[in-house]
Design a protein around this motif. Sequence first.
Motif, PDB file in Angstrom:
ATOM      1  N   TRP A  21       0.838  -1.187   0.000  1.00 57.00           N
ATOM      2  CA  TRP A  21       0.000   0.000   0.000  1.00 57.00           C
ATOM      3  C   TRP A  21       0.874   1.237   0.000  1.00 57.00           C
ATOM      4  O   TRP A  21       2.056   1.182   0.337  1.00 57.00           O
ATOM      5  CB  TRP A  21      -0.892   0.046   1.244  1.00 57.00           C
ATOM      6  CG  TRP A  21      -2.021  -0.922   1.271  1.00 57.00           C
ATOM      7  CD1 TRP A  21      -2.575  -1.583   0.208  1.00 57.00           C
ATOM      8  CD2 TRP A  21      -2.771  -1.343   2.414  1.00 57.00           C
ATOM      9  NE1 TRP A  21      -3.609  -2.378   0.638  1.00 57.00           N
ATOM     10  CE2 TRP A  21      -3.753  -2.250   1.984  1.00 57.00           C
ATOM     11  CE3 TRP A  21      -2.699  -1.030   3.760  1.00 57.00           C
ATOM     12  CZ2 TRP A  21      -4.657  -2.845   2.844  1.00 57.00           C
ATOM     13  CZ3 TRP A  21      -3.594  -1.624   4.637  1.00 57.00           C
ATOM     14  CH2 TRP A  21      -4.571  -2.527   4.177  1.00 57.00           C
ATOM     15  N   GLY A  22       0.279   2.342  -0.336  1.00 59.32           N
ATOM     16  CA  GLY A  22       0.993   3.607  -0.278  1.00 59.32           C
ATOM     17  C   GLY A  22       0.012   4.738  -0.094  1.00 59.32           C
ATOM     18  O   GLY A  22      -1.194   4.567  -0.267  1.00 59.32           O
ATOM     19  N   LEU A  44      -1.855   2.714  -6.235  1.00 62.34           N
ATOM     20  CA  LEU A  44      -0.469   2.837  -6.659  1.00 62.34           C
ATOM     21  C   LEU A  44      -0.355   2.662  -8.168  1.00 62.34           C
ATOM     22  O   LEU A  44      -1.094   1.875  -8.760  1.00 62.34           O
ATOM     23  CB  LEU A  44       0.390   1.780  -5.970  1.00 62.34           C
ATOM     24  CG  LEU A  44       0.384   1.801  -4.440  1.00 62.34           C
ATOM     25  CD1 LEU A  44       1.235   0.662  -3.898  1.00 62.34           C
ATOM     26  CD2 LEU A  44       0.857   3.135  -3.914  1.00 62.34           C
ATOM     27  N   GLN A  48       4.659   1.750  -7.970  1.00 60.35           N
ATOM     28  CA  GLN A  48       4.211   1.775  -6.575  1.00 60.35           C
ATOM     29  C   GLN A  48       4.159   3.196  -6.013  1.00 60.35           C
ATOM     30  O   GLN A  48       4.246   3.402  -4.811  1.00 60.35           O
ATOM     31  CB  GLN A  48       5.073   0.880  -5.673  1.00 60.35           C
ATOM     32  CG  GLN A  48       4.812  -0.588  -5.838  1.00 60.35           C
ATOM     33  CD  GLN A  48       5.420  -1.152  -7.107  1.00 60.35           C
ATOM     34  OE1 GLN A  48       6.576  -0.897  -7.393  1.00 60.35           O
ATOM     35  NE2 GLN A  48       4.654  -1.908  -7.853  1.00 60.35           N
ATOM     36  N   TYR A  49       3.974   4.187  -6.893  1.00 60.88           N
ATOM     37  CA  TYR A  49       3.846   5.584  -6.476  1.00 60.88           C
ATOM     38  C   TYR A  49       2.376   5.886  -6.194  1.00 60.88           C
ATOM     39  O   TYR A  49       1.511   5.586  -7.017  1.00 60.88           O
ATOM     40  CB  TYR A  49       4.383   6.517  -7.569  1.00 60.88           C
ATOM     41  CG  TYR A  49       4.401   7.970  -7.160  1.00 60.88           C
ATOM     42  CD1 TYR A  49       5.451   8.472  -6.400  1.00 60.88           C
ATOM     43  CD2 TYR A  49       3.372   8.836  -7.519  1.00 60.88           C
ATOM     44  CE1 TYR A  49       5.476   9.797  -6.006  1.00 60.88           C
ATOM     45  CE2 TYR A  49       3.395  10.165  -7.129  1.00 60.88           C
ATOM     46  CZ  TYR A  49       4.451  10.645  -6.376  1.00 60.88           C
ATOM     47  OH  TYR A  49       4.468  11.953  -5.984  1.00 60.88           O
ATOM     48  N   PRO A  50       2.054   6.479  -5.034  1.00 61.44           N
ATOM     49  CA  PRO A  50       0.656   6.787  -4.704  1.00 61.44           C
ATOM     50  C   PRO A  50       0.061   7.812  -5.675  1.00 61.44           C
ATOM     51  O   PRO A  50       0.635   8.874  -5.905  1.00 61.44           O
ATOM     52  CB  PRO A  50       0.748   7.378  -3.294  1.00 61.44           C
ATOM     53  CG  PRO A  50       2.053   6.903  -2.753  1.00 61.44           C
ATOM     54  CD  PRO A  50       2.968   6.809  -3.940  1.00 61.44           C
ATOM     55  N   SER A  80       5.399   4.390   0.293  1.00 58.54           N
ATOM     56  CA  SER A  80       4.883   3.083  -0.131  1.00 58.54           C
ATOM     57  C   SER A  80       5.448   2.071   0.855  1.00 58.54           C
ATOM     58  O   SER A  80       6.613   2.170   1.256  1.00 58.54           O
ATOM     59  CB  SER A  80       5.325   2.755  -1.558  1.00 58.54           C
ATOM     60  OG  SER A  80       4.742   3.652  -2.461  1.00 58.54           O
ATOM     61  N   TRP A 111       9.023   8.674  -0.553  1.00 55.32           N
ATOM     62  CA  TRP A 111       9.202   9.270  -1.874  1.00 55.32           C
ATOM     63  C   TRP A 111       9.821  10.658  -1.751  1.00 55.32           C
ATOM     64  O   TRP A 111       9.498  11.396  -0.833  1.00 55.32           O
ATOM     65  CB  TRP A 111       7.864   9.344  -2.615  1.00 55.32           C
ATOM     66  CG  TRP A 111       7.384   7.994  -3.028  1.00 55.32           C
ATOM     67  CD1 TRP A 111       6.527   7.179  -2.348  1.00 55.32           C
ATOM     68  CD2 TRP A 111       7.759   7.282  -4.197  1.00 55.32           C
ATOM     69  NE1 TRP A 111       6.350   6.014  -3.024  1.00 55.32           N
ATOM     70  CE2 TRP A 111       7.086   6.040  -4.166  1.00 55.32           C
ATOM     71  CE3 TRP A 111       8.601   7.570  -5.280  1.00 55.32           C
ATOM     72  CZ2 TRP A 111       7.238   5.092  -5.173  1.00 55.32           C
ATOM     73  CZ3 TRP A 111       8.745   6.628  -6.276  1.00 55.32           C
ATOM     74  CH2 TRP A 111       8.070   5.397  -6.223  1.00 55.32           C
TER      75      TRP A 111
END
Length: 131
Positions: A21-22, A44, A48-50, A80, A111
């Motif tokens: 999750w992120g 994501l 895997q970037y929100p 993340s 991030w």
Amino acid sequence: TLTPHQAVAEAPSVRGKTILWGGMIITSSNLKDQSRLEILAYPLDSNQYPQIDSPPLGRFLLIKDGYLETVDYAPGRLVSVRGPLAGTESGKVGDTSYTYPVVTTRDIFLWPRARRSDPRVHFGVGVVFGR
């Protein structure tokens, strides 16, 4: 594909399941032997970037053994995380009761404040000399 809301609804059957999750940090604090983050989850992307332009998926608590610098892991920063679901915890969002899924982890990625892949535009002044 399990969201924080689904993790709460299916808590007994998903306990111990590893999630990825992120989202955006809402609060961060350090306890005696661990750090605790409240995170607003977002979908994501393939890196895997929100995706904060998408609707949020709910909130979750992240518990990490050891110390996280709360200046770095400050509200508004994106993370993340990967780790097992450890259960649920009751709390409040404002005056409203809320049940959080709890994730314990060693894998957390903070991030950078500015993504390197963002378009960059440069303006300059040019001077041309001619005869």
